[in-house]
Design an enzyme around this catalytic site. Structure first.
Site, short mmCIF file in Angstrom:
data_model
loop_
_atom_site.label_atom_id
_atom_site.label_comp_id
_atom_site.label_asym_id
_atom_site.label_seq_id
_atom_site.Cartn_x
_atom_site.Cartn_y
_atom_site.Cartn_z
N ASP A 67 0.82 -1.21 0.00
CA ASP A 67 0.00 0.00 0.00
C ASP A 67 0.85 1.26 0.00
O ASP A 67 2.07 1.22 0.16
CB ASP A 67 -0.97 0.01 1.21
CG ASP A 67 -0.29 -0.47 2.50
OD1 ASP A 67 0.95 -0.37 2.60
OD2 ASP A 67 -1.00 -0.95 3.39
N ASN A 135 -6.97 -2.74 14.86
CA ASN A 135 -8.38 -3.01 14.57
C ASN A 135 -8.57 -4.21 13.65
O ASN A 135 -9.66 -4.46 13.17
CB ASN A 135 -9.04 -1.77 13.94
CG ASN A 135 -8.45 -1.43 12.57
OD1 ASN A 135 -7.48 -2.05 12.13
ND2 ASN A 135 -9.03 -0.45 11.91
N HIS A 137 -7.01 -4.65 10.68
CA HIS A 137 -6.85 -4.43 9.23
C HIS A 137 -5.60 -5.16 8.74
O HIS A 137 -4.67 -5.42 9.49
CB HIS A 137 -6.85 -2.94 8.86
CG HIS A 137 -5.61 -2.17 9.20
ND1 HIS A 137 -5.63 -0.82 9.45
CD2 HIS A 137 -4.31 -2.54 9.33
CE1 HIS A 137 -4.40 -0.41 9.70
NE2 HIS A 137 -3.58 -1.42 9.64
N GLU A 142 -9.59 -2.04 5.74
CA GLU A 142 -10.15 -1.74 7.06
C GLU A 142 -11.45 -2.53 7.28
O GLU A 142 -12.10 -2.94 6.32
CB GLU A 142 -10.48 -0.23 7.13
CG GLU A 142 -9.27 0.69 6.95
CD GLU A 142 -8.46 0.88 8.22
OE1 GLU A 142 -8.45 -0.01 9.10
OE2 GLU A 142 -7.81 1.94 8.33
P1 PGA Z 1 2.62 -1.23 12.49
O1 PGA Z 1 1.44 -1.16 11.45
O2 PGA Z 1 3.56 -2.30 12.04
O3 PGA Z 1 3.26 0.14 12.43
O4 PGA Z 1 2.02 -1.53 13.81
C1 PGA Z 1 0.91 -2.35 10.95
C2 PGA Z 1 -0.35 -2.07 10.18
O5 PGA Z 1 -1.03 -1.07 10.45
O6 PGA Z 1 -0.69 -2.88 9.29
#
Ligand code: PGA
Length: 240
Positions: A67, A135, A137, A142
């Site tokens: 992404d 959450n 995702h 999401e």
């Molecule tokens: P993070 O993010 O590794 O910074 O916790 C992971 C994500 O949001 O997929």
């Protein structure tokens, strides 16, 4: 899904980098799916170390990323292109032309189409690495009433914007949209490596390990459908 429990972040990073390094050693033309965020940084540091020790060669490795934030220039330190260059690509002998991060500026519809075409041509990855959102995702898919199969322009949830504001000067600076691979493309890999580290991921990990349902409101649940998935978690993420 194979659950791999690790004592701490260092062990998690080592387990993950061992999987990726073995894949590259077995196949110098390996195709990797990579991720950004704080979680895979240790994995990338280990890969860079192995490269510096002469144990890994990225000359013919090809990559795609999950992404990119909409509207942030690739040269901006917050862009995911910058993150990948800084943490991995500029530190190893990969050909930058073989590295792909969605282009999320200008005509976004075109960018989405271009990335889908690129993913189709790229074909199945040997491995896809991904972190998880608190959450649930995965990539920037999401929780929602439906999830995308292919590349899309997505709205980030308030929860994700708050979580990611730690990388920005303020919450207001966090982009509200991103271009993200959809689930069908994210899972188009022989091996899926999902990483969860720290207390903030505990609720999502616990929910995943206790659920019997695939639920679009909990995108992480979809990883259980992948035939060769490693869920690598550290003690904090596992026990809370
Ligand atoms: P993070 O993010 O590794 O910074 O916790 C992971 C994500 O949001 O997929």
């Amino acid at each position: 899904m194979k659950l791999v429990l690790c004592k701490n972040y260092e062990e998690l990073s080592k387990k993950a980098s061992d999987i990726v390094a073995t894949i590259i050693r077995d196949n110098p033309n390996a195709k990797l799916g990579l991720a950004t965020g704080s979680t895979p940084i240790g994995l990338y540091q280990n890969l860079v170390k192995e490269y510096n020790d002469g144990k890994l060669d990225f000359k013919n490795v090809k990559t795609v990323n999950l992404d990119e934030y909409v509207g942030i220039d690739a040269k901006n330190t917050q862009s995911y292109r910058y993150f990948m260059d800084f943490n991995l690509f500029d530190r190893v002998n990969i050909d930058k032309n073989n590295t792909n991060v969605p282009f999320a500026q200008g005509n976004l519809e075109e960018s989405v189409k271009d990335y889908d075409k690129l993913l189709e041509d790229f074909g199945q990855r040997d491995v896809q690495v991904m972190g998880i959102g608190a959450n649930g995702h995965i990539a920037f898919n999401e929780p929602d009433t439906k999830l995308n199969m292919h590349t899309s322009i997505v709205d980030l949830t308030e929860e994700t914007i708050i979580a990611n504001s730690r990388f920005f000067d303020s919450k207001e600076d966090v982009p509200k949209k991103a271009i993200s691979m959809g689930l069908a493309d994210a899972f188009n890999c022989k091996t899926l490596v999902v990483l969860a580290s720290g207390l903030s991921k505990h609720d999502a990990v616990e929910k995943l390990l206790n659920t019997t349902k695939i639920d679009t409101q909990f995108p992480l649940s979809f990883i259980t459908l992948h035939p060769n998935c490693y869920l690598i978690v550290d003690e904090e993420a596992y026990k809370g």
